[in-house]
Scaffold this motif. Structure first.
Motif, mmCIF file in Angstrom:
data_model
loop_
_atom_site.group_PDB
_atom_site.id
_atom_site.type_symbol
_atom_site.label_atom_id
_atom_site.label_comp_id
_atom_site.label_asym_id
_atom_site.label_seq_id
_atom_site.Cartn_x
_atom_site.Cartn_y
_atom_site.Cartn_z
ATOM 1 N N PHE A 13 -8.605 -15.997 14.540
ATOM 2 C CA PHE A 13 -8.022 -15.364 15.745
ATOM 3 C C PHE A 13 -8.036 -16.381 16.700
ATOM 4 N N GLY A 14 -9.074 -17.351 17.003
ATOM 5 C CA GLY A 14 -9.046 -18.393 18.038
ATOM 6 C C GLY A 14 -8.005 -19.396 17.692
ATOM 7 N N VAL A 15 -7.918 -19.965 16.553
ATOM 8 C CA VAL A 15 -6.829 -20.779 16.155
ATOM 9 C C VAL A 15 -5.512 -20.305 16.433
ATOM 10 N N MET A 16 -5.243 -18.920 15.901
ATOM 11 C CA MET A 16 -3.789 -18.516 15.933
ATOM 12 C C MET A 16 -3.490 -18.258 17.669
ATOM 13 N N VAL A 17 -4.312 -17.653 18.656
ATOM 14 C CA VAL A 17 -3.875 -17.969 19.992
ATOM 15 C C VAL A 17 -3.819 -19.448 20.536
ATOM 16 N N GLN A 313 -17.656 -7.317 -3.731
ATOM 17 C CA GLN A 313 -18.457 -7.401 -4.868
ATOM 18 C C GLN A 313 -18.785 -8.819 -5.414
ATOM 19 N N LEU A 314 -17.432 -9.257 -5.212
ATOM 20 C CA LEU A 314 -17.338 -10.814 -6.076
ATOM 21 C C LEU A 314 -17.668 -11.802 -5.237
ATOM 22 N N LEU A 315 -17.402 -11.844 -4.098
ATOM 23 C CA LEU A 315 -17.474 -13.252 -3.170
ATOM 24 C C LEU A 315 -18.730 -13.311 -2.188
ATOM 25 N N PRO A 316 -19.282 -14.309 -2.097
ATOM 26 C CA PRO A 316 -20.260 -14.826 -1.279
ATOM 27 C C PRO A 316 -19.949 -14.615 0.168
ATOM 28 N N HIS A 317 -20.620 -14.730 1.102
ATOM 29 C CA HIS A 317 -20.342 -14.807 2.259
ATOM 30 C C HIS A 317 -19.912 -16.127 2.778
ATOM 31 N N GLY A 318 -18.864 -16.071 3.645
ATOM 32 C CA GLY A 318 -17.946 -17.168 3.959
ATOM 33 C C GLY A 318 -16.776 -17.114 3.589
ATOM 34 N N LEU A 319 -16.926 -17.125 1.990
ATOM 35 C CA LEU A 319 -15.478 -17.037 1.158
ATOM 36 C C LEU A 319 -15.023 -15.561 1.392
ATOM 37 N N LEU A 320 -15.940 -14.485 1.489
ATOM 38 C CA LEU A 320 -15.418 -13.016 1.815
ATOM 39 C C LEU A 320 -14.823 -13.166 3.183
ATOM 40 N N GLY A 321 -15.370 -13.658 4.180
ATOM 41 C CA GLY A 321 -14.720 -13.965 5.461
ATOM 42 C C GLY A 321 -13.195 -14.566 5.224
ATOM 43 N N LEU A 322 -13.306 -15.459 4.450
ATOM 44 C CA LEU A 322 -11.909 -16.441 4.159
ATOM 45 C C LEU A 322 -10.892 -15.333 3.630
ATOM 46 N N VAL A 323 -11.363 -14.545 2.745
ATOM 47 C CA VAL A 323 -10.297 -13.608 2.034
ATOM 48 C C VAL A 323 -9.804 -12.439 3.099
ATOM 49 N N ILE A 324 -10.655 -12.198 3.868
ATOM 50 C CA ILE A 324 -10.504 -11.123 4.948
ATOM 51 C C ILE A 324 -9.478 -11.826 5.970
ATOM 52 N N VAL A 325 -9.692 -12.895 6.327
ATOM 53 C CA VAL A 325 -8.696 -13.660 7.175
ATOM 54 C C VAL A 325 -7.356 -13.942 6.549
ATOM 55 N N GLY A 326 -7.384 -14.045 4.919
ATOM 56 C CA GLY A 326 -6.072 -13.866 4.177
ATOM 57 C C GLY A 326 -5.381 -12.815 4.533
ATOM 58 N N PHE A 327 -6.245 -11.451 4.516
ATOM 59 C CA PHE A 327 -5.583 -10.312 4.625
ATOM 60 C C PHE A 327 -4.792 -10.150 6.196
ATOM 61 N N PHE A 328 -5.562 -10.694 6.846
ATOM 62 C CA PHE A 328 -5.017 -10.781 8.451
ATOM 63 C C PHE A 328 -3.641 -11.621 8.549
ATOM 64 N N SER A 329 -3.753 -12.752 7.825
ATOM 65 C CA SER A 329 -2.786 -13.892 8.050
ATOM 66 C C SER A 329 -1.400 -13.082 7.432
ATOM 67 N N HIS A 330 -1.534 -12.273 6.370
ATOM 68 C CA HIS A 330 -0.216 -11.678 5.802
ATOM 69 C C HIS A 330 0.414 -10.807 6.614
ATOM 70 N N THR A 331 -0.489 -9.697 7.364
ATOM 71 C CA THR A 331 0.313 -8.898 8.076
ATOM 72 C C THR A 331 0.538 -9.325 9.483
ATOM 73 N N MET A 332 -0.097 -10.327 10.092
ATOM 74 C CA MET A 332 0.232 -11.021 11.410
ATOM 75 C C MET A 332 1.532 -11.707 11.363
ATOM 76 N N ALA A 333 1.689 -12.455 10.017
ATOM 77 C CA ALA A 333 2.849 -13.180 9.824
ATOM 78 C C ALA A 333 4.101 -12.313 10.015
ATOM 79 N N MET A 334 4.078 -11.230 9.172
ATOM 80 C CA MET A 334 5.093 -10.156 9.048
ATOM 81 C C MET A 334 5.192 -9.671 10.425
ATOM 82 N N CYS A 335 4.454 -9.119 11.105
ATOM 83 C CA CYS A 335 4.330 -8.243 12.369
ATOM 84 C C CYS A 335 4.984 -8.833 13.446
ATOM 85 N N SER A 336 4.529 -10.333 13.513
ATOM 86 C CA SER A 336 4.777 -11.123 14.798
ATOM 87 C C SER A 336 6.358 -11.622 14.486
#
Length: 521
Positions: A13-17, A313-336
């Motif tokens: 989020f900080g990098v996007m801003v 279930q499958l991803l370790p912490h850190g990578l889980l955060g990265l995938v969640i960021v990936g979810f945000f990146s898709h939506t924020m790209a389209m909505c913006s």
């Protein structure tokens, strides 16, 4: 999620801003805000075009389709998009670029006042804005649904968080901020998608299930069929036609990517790159979704939570955060990108008609109005997002497939076909009639007729009939009542020629409330 995952998310989020703040220096006027001043490299435009077509709906609604039906999620969604953009790279991309370079407009709908007339432009502008509010509302609801799975926060809190952060960077930096954040989001998506793909393959190996042998598992019975359930041949053909218009500019935000490049040829290259990405990359993203019945048991009837559960279930912490960021990146790209497009339509097409003061805006006033409009649009779409899953809109995938796909055609057909010479005879009568009849067809098919048909009208007809009605009427009325005046022909020639080839054509002024054409015969 643990502290490492939260750190990844907050850092993103900080990098996007920060990108939005940096892009602010590149925005001096309305043209920079809405079309990057025509200075965007073709490769950046192509990646931005590709990214602006995604959202978290892929990881909720389409993940549910993949969980339930299998590969039809690719065959009836990303494949038609790829093919549609490939066709549009020749048919629409160069012409849309010339809207900026030859007609000097900043909104994809701005040329319609001269191509048809003011009422046509206003009808398409208002209906397009309202549809986009609903469309983006579904996207906010999708990402908030995923966020609630991982963090436990409420749907409304998730909508507020993602919407507010998106509002900051896209309001400050305009289309430049959108494109640059989408480039970063593409890299994040690449890393997250590969991480998830590898994690699923390793998990299948742990279960002694081979990469190809997985399709023989009982849980995936029938999942290898390309067309199944409600997603049959008619649906595929209808979606191909819809995506041809939608992803080449009919939904406005993709049109801006073509307008932002330096030339018609660069717009064509941008479209080709986007088409290739749509053909190849979704296979990597969809594979874990296709395998999800072997690994998780969805809690929701439509399977829309399957991908999120599998990720946890499958991803370790850190990578889980990265995938969640990936979810945000898709939506924020389209909505913006949608917010920027609608701000362009309002400030350039609607406001000058509503207000005499708006017609006299200077560069500074126009830029302020653009930014205010962006914030207002995001606020309205976030309000709609709170109503997704209500009796009015039903679930997320219903909004995206039925409402957006069904209503897009009547709006996009006059806009897109109006660029092409073969449809030069179709004027304002054809445009307005086809638009109104298409909207009426949508209402009839989805409500009165649907209520009186046993089992309801099949989904493929719900989305295809409105488009078919609009297309037929637009062409037919053009031949029965041709309205190809010299002024309108001049507009068409301008968007179909480069350089001095169309020098004899009259040059239309940007849309406003004044005369239709300056210098027209």
């Amino acid at each position: 999620m643990n502290s490492l995952d939260w750190a990844v998310l907050i850092g993103y989020f900080g990098v996007m801003v920060a990108i939005g703040v940096w892009s602010h220096k590149r925005v001096d006027n309305v043209s920079d805000f809405f079309t990057a001043g025509g200075k965007m490299p073709w490769w950046l435009s192509g990646i931005s075009h590709h990214m602006s077509g995604y959202s978290a709906v892929m990881f909720t609604g389409y993940a549910g389709i993949a969980y339930t039906y299998g590969v039809t999620s690719f065959i009836t969604w990303s494949f038609p998009i790829a093919l549609g953009i490939a066709i549009g790279s020749k048919l629409f991309a160069p012409r849309i670029n010339r809207l900026r370079s030859r007609l000097h407009v900043a909104s994809p709908l701005e040329y319609l006042k001269n191509r048809y007339n003011l009422p046509t432009q206003q009808a398409l502008a208002w209906s397009g804005m309202l549809l986009k509010i609903v469309d983006v509302g579904a996207k906010w609801a999708a990402i908030a649904t995923l966020l609630s799975v991982f963090t436990g926060i409420s749907l409304n809190q998730g909508i507020l968080i993602t919407g507010a952060i998106t509002a900051v960077y896209c309001t400050i930096g305009g289309l430049w901020a959108d494109a640059l954040t989408e480039l970063g989001q593409f890299v994040i998506q690449l890393l997250a998608g590969i991480a998830m793909f590898v994690a699923v393959v390793l998990k299948l190996n742990d279960k002694n299930i081979g990469f190809f042998g997985a399709w023989d598992e009982p849980a995936l019975h029938g999942h290898g069929k390309p067309l199944v359930g409600p997603y049959g041949t008619v649906f595929l053909l209808a979606f191909l036609f819809i995506k041809l218009f939608e992803y080449n500019g009919g939904m406005l935000n993709q049109a801006q990517r073509y307008m932002a490049t330096g030339s018609a040829y660069e717009a064509e290259r941008s479209a080709r790159l986007s088409a290739v990405l749509w053909l190849v990359w979704p296979v990597v993203l969809f594979f874990p979704m296709w395998m999800s019945p072997l690994l998780v048991h969805a809690q929701k009837p439509d399977g829309s939570d399957s991908y999120a559960l599998m990720t946890e279930q499958l991803l370790p912490h850190g990578l889980l955060g990265l995938v969640i960021v990936g979810f945000f990146s898709h939506t924020m790209a389209m909505c913006s990108s949608d917010a920027n497009a609608i701000a362009a339509v309002f400030t350039r097409d609607v406001a000058p008609v509503l207000s005499a003061r708006a017609r006299g805006w200077n560069e500074r006033s126009g830029l302020i109005a653009a930014r205010v409009t962006t914030v207002v649009f995001l606020g309205l779409s976030m309000a709609v997002a709170t109503q997704v899953n209500s009796p009015t809109f039903k679930d997320i995938i219903t909004v995206v497939i039925k409402w957006v796909a069904g209503l897009m055609g009547p709006i996009a057909i006059p806009m897109m076909l109006g660029l092409l010479r073969p449809f030069r005879r179709s004027g304002p009568t054809a445009a307005l009639t086809s638009w109104a009849a298409g909207l009426l067809a949508f209402w009839l098919v989805n409500y009165p007729i649907n209520w009186n048909v046993d089992g309801g009208v099949p989904l493929q007809y719900q989305v295809s009939i409105p488009l078919a009605v609009s297309l037929i009427l637009y062409i037919l009325i053009g031949y029965l009542k041709p309205e190809d005046t010299p002024a309108r022909l001049a507009v068409i020639e301008k968007v179909n020629t480069d350089g001095d080839a169309g020098a004899a054509a009259a040059v239309p002024v940007p849309a406003g409330a004044g005369d239709d054409v300056v210098g027209a015969p």
